[in-house]
Motif scaffolding. Structure first.
Motif, PDB file in Angstrom:
ATOM      1  N   GLY A 233       1.420 -13.223  -8.840  1.00 14.08           N
ATOM      2  CA  GLY A 233       0.015 -13.438  -8.204  1.00 14.08           C
ATOM      3  C   GLY A 233       0.311 -13.551  -6.844  1.00 14.08           C
ATOM      4  O   GLY A 233      -0.396 -12.463  -5.745  1.00 14.08           O
ATOM      5  N   VAL A 234       0.980 -14.346  -6.242  1.00 13.27           N
ATOM      6  CA  VAL A 234       1.340 -14.697  -4.845  1.00 13.27           C
ATOM      7  C   VAL A 234       1.857 -13.207  -4.348  1.00 13.27           C
ATOM      8  O   VAL A 234       1.341 -12.794  -2.945  1.00 13.27           O
ATOM      9  CB  VAL A 234       2.418 -15.683  -4.617  1.00 13.27           C
ATOM     10  CG1 VAL A 234       2.669 -15.949  -3.103  1.00 13.27           C
ATOM     11  CG2 VAL A 234       1.523 -17.308  -5.115  1.00 13.27           C
ATOM     12  N   LEU A 235       3.118 -12.922  -4.901  1.00 11.39           N
ATOM     13  CA  LEU A 235       3.675 -11.666  -4.205  1.00 11.39           C
ATOM     14  C   LEU A 235       2.460 -10.509  -4.241  1.00 11.39           C
ATOM     15  O   LEU A 235       2.613  -9.785  -3.234  1.00 11.39           O
ATOM     16  CB  LEU A 235       4.734 -10.997  -5.398  1.00 11.39           C
ATOM     17  CG  LEU A 235       5.432 -10.033  -4.921  1.00 11.39           C
ATOM     18  CD1 LEU A 235       6.144 -10.099  -3.762  1.00 11.39           C
ATOM     19  CD2 LEU A 235       6.530  -9.637  -6.133  1.00 11.39           C
ATOM     20  N   MET A 236       1.788 -10.240  -5.380  1.00 10.55           N
ATOM     21  CA  MET A 236       0.702  -9.261  -5.322  1.00 10.55           C
ATOM     22  C   MET A 236      -0.334  -9.427  -4.194  1.00 10.55           C
ATOM     23  O   MET A 236      -0.706  -8.350  -3.742  1.00 10.55           O
ATOM     24  CB  MET A 236       0.196  -9.275  -6.681  1.00 10.55           C
ATOM     25  CG  MET A 236       0.756  -8.281  -7.843  1.00 10.55           C
ATOM     26  SD  MET A 236       1.454  -6.910  -7.439  1.00 10.55           S
ATOM     27  CE  MET A 236       3.261  -7.054  -7.717  1.00 10.55           C
ATOM     28  N   ALA A 237      -0.599 -10.641  -3.841  1.00  6.90           N
ATOM     29  CA  ALA A 237      -1.223 -10.832  -2.636  1.00  6.90           C
ATOM     30  C   ALA A 237      -0.908 -10.590  -1.478  1.00  6.90           C
ATOM     31  O   ALA A 237      -1.538  -9.814  -0.777  1.00  6.90           O
ATOM     32  CB  ALA A 237      -2.000 -12.354  -2.789  1.00  6.90           C
ATOM     33  N   LYS A 238       0.391 -10.772  -1.171  1.00  8.91           N
ATOM     34  CA  LYS A 238       1.079 -10.167   0.077  1.00  8.91           C
ATOM     35  C   LYS A 238       1.148  -8.698   0.018  1.00  8.91           C
ATOM     36  O   LYS A 238       0.931  -8.213   0.972  1.00  8.91           O
ATOM     37  CB  LYS A 238       2.562 -10.835  -0.064  1.00  8.91           C
ATOM     38  CG  LYS A 238       2.517 -12.457   0.206  1.00  8.91           C
ATOM     39  CD  LYS A 238       4.018 -12.915  -0.060  1.00  8.91           C
ATOM     40  CE  LYS A 238       3.840 -14.646   0.116  1.00  8.91           C
ATOM     41  NZ  LYS A 238       5.262 -14.908   0.266  1.00  8.91           N
ATOM     42  N   VAL A 239       1.435  -8.047  -1.338  1.00  6.73           N
ATOM     43  CA  VAL A 239       1.384  -6.882  -1.214  1.00  6.73           C
ATOM     44  C   VAL A 239       0.189  -6.108  -0.921  1.00  6.73           C
ATOM     45  O   VAL A 239       0.236  -5.134  -0.013  1.00  6.73           O
ATOM     46  CB  VAL A 239       2.116  -6.315  -2.673  1.00  6.73           C
ATOM     47  CG1 VAL A 239       1.730  -4.828  -2.665  1.00  6.73           C
ATOM     48  CG2 VAL A 239       3.624  -6.716  -3.070  1.00  6.73           C
ATOM     49  N   LEU A 240      -0.895  -6.700  -1.256  1.00  4.52           N
ATOM     50  CA  LEU A 240      -2.104  -5.970  -1.134  1.00  4.52           C
ATOM     51  C   LEU A 240      -2.673  -6.158   0.356  1.00  4.52           C
ATOM     52  O   LEU A 240      -3.163  -5.379   1.103  1.00  4.52           O
ATOM     53  CB  LEU A 240      -3.097  -6.615  -2.014  1.00  4.52           C
ATOM     54  CG  LEU A 240      -3.398  -6.317  -3.557  1.00  4.52           C
ATOM     55  CD1 LEU A 240      -4.415  -6.919  -4.278  1.00  4.52           C
ATOM     56  CD2 LEU A 240      -3.476  -4.675  -3.639  1.00  4.52           C
ATOM     57  N   PHE A 241      -2.194  -7.297   0.937  1.00  2.00           N
ATOM     58  CA  PHE A 241      -2.275  -7.608   2.399  1.00  2.00           C
ATOM     59  C   PHE A 241      -1.835  -6.440   3.221  1.00  2.00           C
ATOM     60  O   PHE A 241      -2.217  -5.651   4.018  1.00  2.00           O
ATOM     61  CB  PHE A 241      -1.995  -8.797   2.810  1.00  2.00           C
ATOM     62  CG  PHE A 241      -1.767  -8.964   4.270  1.00  2.00           C
ATOM     63  CD1 PHE A 241      -3.116  -9.068   5.092  1.00  2.00           C
ATOM     64  CD2 PHE A 241      -1.050  -8.834   5.094  1.00  2.00           C
ATOM     65  CE1 PHE A 241      -3.152  -9.295   6.298  1.00  2.00           C
ATOM     66  CE2 PHE A 241      -0.814  -9.038   6.424  1.00  2.00           C
ATOM     67  CZ  PHE A 241      -1.992  -9.319   7.121  1.00  2.00           C
ATOM     68  N   PHE A 242      -0.636  -5.985   2.828  1.00  4.99           N
ATOM     69  CA  PHE A 242       0.231  -5.105   3.707  1.00  4.99           C
ATOM     70  C   PHE A 242      -0.337  -3.524   3.252  1.00  4.99           C
ATOM     71  O   PHE A 242      -0.331  -2.739   4.158  1.00  4.99           O
ATOM     72  CB  PHE A 242       1.581  -5.128   3.405  1.00  4.99           C
ATOM     73  CG  PHE A 242       2.287  -6.229   4.160  1.00  4.99           C
ATOM     74  CD1 PHE A 242       2.549  -6.136   5.435  1.00  4.99           C
ATOM     75  CD2 PHE A 242       2.856  -7.342   3.465  1.00  4.99           C
ATOM     76  CE1 PHE A 242       2.967  -7.107   6.291  1.00  4.99           C
ATOM     77  CE2 PHE A 242       3.163  -8.289   4.299  1.00  4.99           C
ATOM     78  CZ  PHE A 242       3.288  -8.214   5.706  1.00  4.99           C
ATOM     79  N   CYS A 243      -0.644  -3.375   2.175  1.00  2.00           N
ATOM     80  CA  CYS A 243      -1.388  -1.977   1.662  1.00  2.00           C
ATOM     81  C   CYS A 243      -2.610  -2.087   2.405  1.00  2.00           C
ATOM     82  O   CYS A 243      -2.894  -0.848   3.114  1.00  2.00           O
ATOM     83  CB  CYS A 243      -1.748  -2.045   0.214  1.00  2.00           C
ATOM     84  SG  CYS A 243      -0.561  -1.917  -0.935  1.00  2.00           S
ATOM     85  N   VAL A 244      -3.448  -2.802   2.498  1.00  2.00           N
ATOM     86  CA  VAL A 244      -4.602  -2.858   3.573  1.00  2.00           C
ATOM     87  C   VAL A 244      -4.395  -2.883   4.890  1.00  2.00           C
ATOM     88  O   VAL A 244      -5.065  -1.733   5.581  1.00  2.00           O
ATOM     89  CB  VAL A 244      -5.666  -4.090   3.341  1.00  2.00           C
ATOM     90  CG1 VAL A 244      -6.625  -4.180   4.150  1.00  2.00           C
ATOM     91  CG2 VAL A 244      -6.183  -4.177   1.767  1.00  2.00           C
ATOM     92  N   LEU A 245      -3.298  -3.025   5.357  1.00  2.00           N
ATOM     93  CA  LEU A 245      -3.013  -3.072   6.803  1.00  2.00           C
ATOM     94  C   LEU A 245      -2.530  -1.527   6.951  1.00  2.00           C
ATOM     95  O   LEU A 245      -3.305  -1.151   7.884  1.00  2.00           O
ATOM     96  CB  LEU A 245      -1.943  -3.961   7.041  1.00  2.00           C
ATOM     97  CG  LEU A 245      -1.460  -4.100   8.339  1.00  2.00           C
ATOM     98  CD1 LEU A 245      -2.556  -4.678   9.190  1.00  2.00           C
ATOM     99  CD2 LEU A 245      -0.247  -5.119   8.769  1.00  2.00           C
TER     100      LEU A 245
END
Lengths: 162, 360
Positions: B308-320
């Motif tokens: 979950g933590v990894l996916m949160a980071k991934v989504l942040f960079f996707c949004v960026l």
């Protein structure tokens, strides 16, 4: 592994037999990737990756580009001169000479299958920079010469380009 | 049993890739609307009042999903693409035309095979690696798949059988090859810094989980910035979308594609965005590690939390990436090339030298 051999053999035949040059190039890409598969199955992962990056990824892109931009036509007619026949016979003998020992003695056991430290990145790097340092550096100088030569040939008008 | 675990893992990894691609599509659609001060997709499914009483319990959820544009993005678009006419331009090879989108999407999904998605854990006595294959050259595998992705673009442009497609393919492949150089050199920096090519070992060496790893710290930020820019250029998006610039080339290399083949390009592109977000969070931001928190090793719930933590980071960079794509204007093509060859390449070479000097 025998499946990979079949793919390699079929795609190699395809490279020669296909009439459309872009299909030939496609077969060659499949062939090179399948060779990388053989490397991977022999536990030489680094070699497999480099095979894909360098041959399938870089060199074949250039080949495909040349075919596409020069608009190479579909091959028509066949070359059945005696010279081609002679060359085919000679290269057939060379091929049998190369493959014969493999067929009679069986496939040699890969070094990396018995010793897991052979095929790793670390081992290859160590060997490249100690035992084979001179050939490695000589090869890199050779490639450098190629790059400089290509630049000299491509740069025609010296006035405009800085 | 080993085979079963492998099959389940393959299923999960593929669906993580597909799911991230779908989520990115939705973020792009609604996010672009927000950025451009529009409302965006909010109709499909929003007025769903089924006559069958059995469907009433789920109807409000469907309506909310419809209002958020989720139905439009994930269901309507896919169905529409499947039902559309599969158009093949005249005088081109049907096989090569079909091969284009597959070759564009396949390497991206294959690259997910070596990416670790959670820490190792033990469940029912089985030690499970949350990674499809753990090869000691995972980093090079991603690079290799990146170099294979060029073919999809090239074949697509060539089989389009018109000048716009071919020009788009030329631009795209030249761009991808140019930026791949800088990407490879950034990877060299990472290899020097972490001392390994194994992605799992790279993440595990960031035990503190806090920001850029101290091993590569002095040059790590520079590596991150270069890799982020290269990632945006490799996905052919953001300010780097000359290959498909609609004002010049209609739609670039996929001009002649319709239906599911077009959607496959789209999906591959979004999966690639997510892949770059994934490797950036694995390389530079501690992957599944949480700063100052030590998760117990080997527990299945710890692996789930880590994922979950990894996916949160991934989504942040996707949004960026999506925000950058919708807020910056397009470069000129010569600017793109000079940025790649005169800017990022020397910078990353310098970065390698500094990193090597530090680590000697």
């Amino acid at each position: 592994m025998s499946l990979t051999f079949c793919i390699i053999f079929a795609s190699a035949c395809g490279v020669v037999l296909m009439r459309n040059p872009i299909h030939s190039a496609l077969c060659l890409i499949v062939n090179l990737v399948a060779v990388a598969g053989i490397f991977a199955q022999l536990e030489a992962h680094f070699l497999a990756m480099v095979q894909i990056i360098v041959y399938a990824g870089a060199i074949m892109v250039l080949v495909v580009f040349v075919i596409m931009l020069l608009n190479a036509k579909q091959e028509e007619g066949s070359y059945s001169t005696w010279l081609i026949g002679l060359l085919a016979v000679v290269s057939g003998f060379i091929f049998v000479d190369m493959v014969g020992p493999l067929l009679s003695e069986g496939f040699p056991q890969s070094a990396s299958a018995t010793d897991p430290t052979v095929g790793t990145v670390e081992a290859i790097g160590r060997v490249l920079y100690t035992k084979y340092l001179f050939p490695f550096e000589a090869a890199s100088i050779l490639i450098m010469v190629g790059v400089v030569g290509a630049l000299m040939l491509a740069k025609t008008d010296k006035g405009k380009q800085g | 049993m080993e085979l079963l675990i492998l099959a389940v893992k393959a299923f999960i990894v593929l669906h993580v890739a597909l799911g991230l691609g779908a989520v990115c599509t939705w973020i792009e659609r609604k996010g672009s609307a927000l950025i451009q001060d529009r409302v965006g997709a909010n109709r499909a499914g929003a007025y769903w009042y089924p006559s069958n009483p059995l469907l009433w319990p789920i109807a409000p959820f469907i309506r909310i999903a419809g209002m958020l544009g989720i139905i439009n993005t994930l269901l309507n678009d896919a169905v529409k693409a499947l039902l559309k006419e599969d158009f093949v331009p005249e005088g081109t090879s049907v096989f090569m035309h079909a091969l284009g989108p597959f070759m564009a999407a396949l390497p991206v999904f294959l690259a997910y095979a070596v990416v670790p998605l959670a820490p190792d854990f033990t469940i029912f006595g089985y030690h499970v690696q949350a990674q499809l294959v753990r090869i000691d050259t995972g980093l090079l595998f991603i690079l290799a798949m990146g170099s294979l992705a060029v073919y999809g673009v090239v074949f697509a442009g060539w089989t389009g059988n018109n000048k716009f497609s071919l020009l788009g393919a030329l631009r795209a492949s030249a761009q991808m090859i140019s930026y791949e150089l800088a990407m490879g050199i950034v990877f060299v920096t990472l290899i020097i810094g972490y001392g390994t090519l194994d992605l799992y070992a790279i993440v595990e060496s960031q035990q503190d989980g806090w920001g850029i790893n101290p091993l590569v710290h002095p040059t790590g930020w520079l590596s991150f910035i270069i890799l982020f820019i290269v990632g945006m250029a490799e996905t052919k998006r953001g300010p780097f979308d000359m290959p498909e610039s609609e004002s010049e080339l209609v739609a670039g290399y996929f001009t002649e594609y319709s239906g599911m083949k077009f959607l496959l390009f789209w999906l591959g592109e979004f999966a690639e965005i997510a892949l770059f977000a994934l490797i950036i969070s694995l390389f530079f931001f501690g992957g599944w590690h949480i700063p100052f928190v030590e998760l117990p090793e080997g527990m299945w719930w710890a692996a789930l939390v880590g994922h979950g933590v990894l996916m949160a980071k991934v989504l942040f960079f996707c949004v960026l990436q999506i925000v950058i794509r919708w807020s910056l204007p397009r470069f000129r093509y010569d600017q793109l090339m000079s940025l790649g060859w005169k800017g990022l390449l020397p910078l990353s070479l310098l970065n390698v030298m500094v990193t090597a000097a530090i680590h000697i």
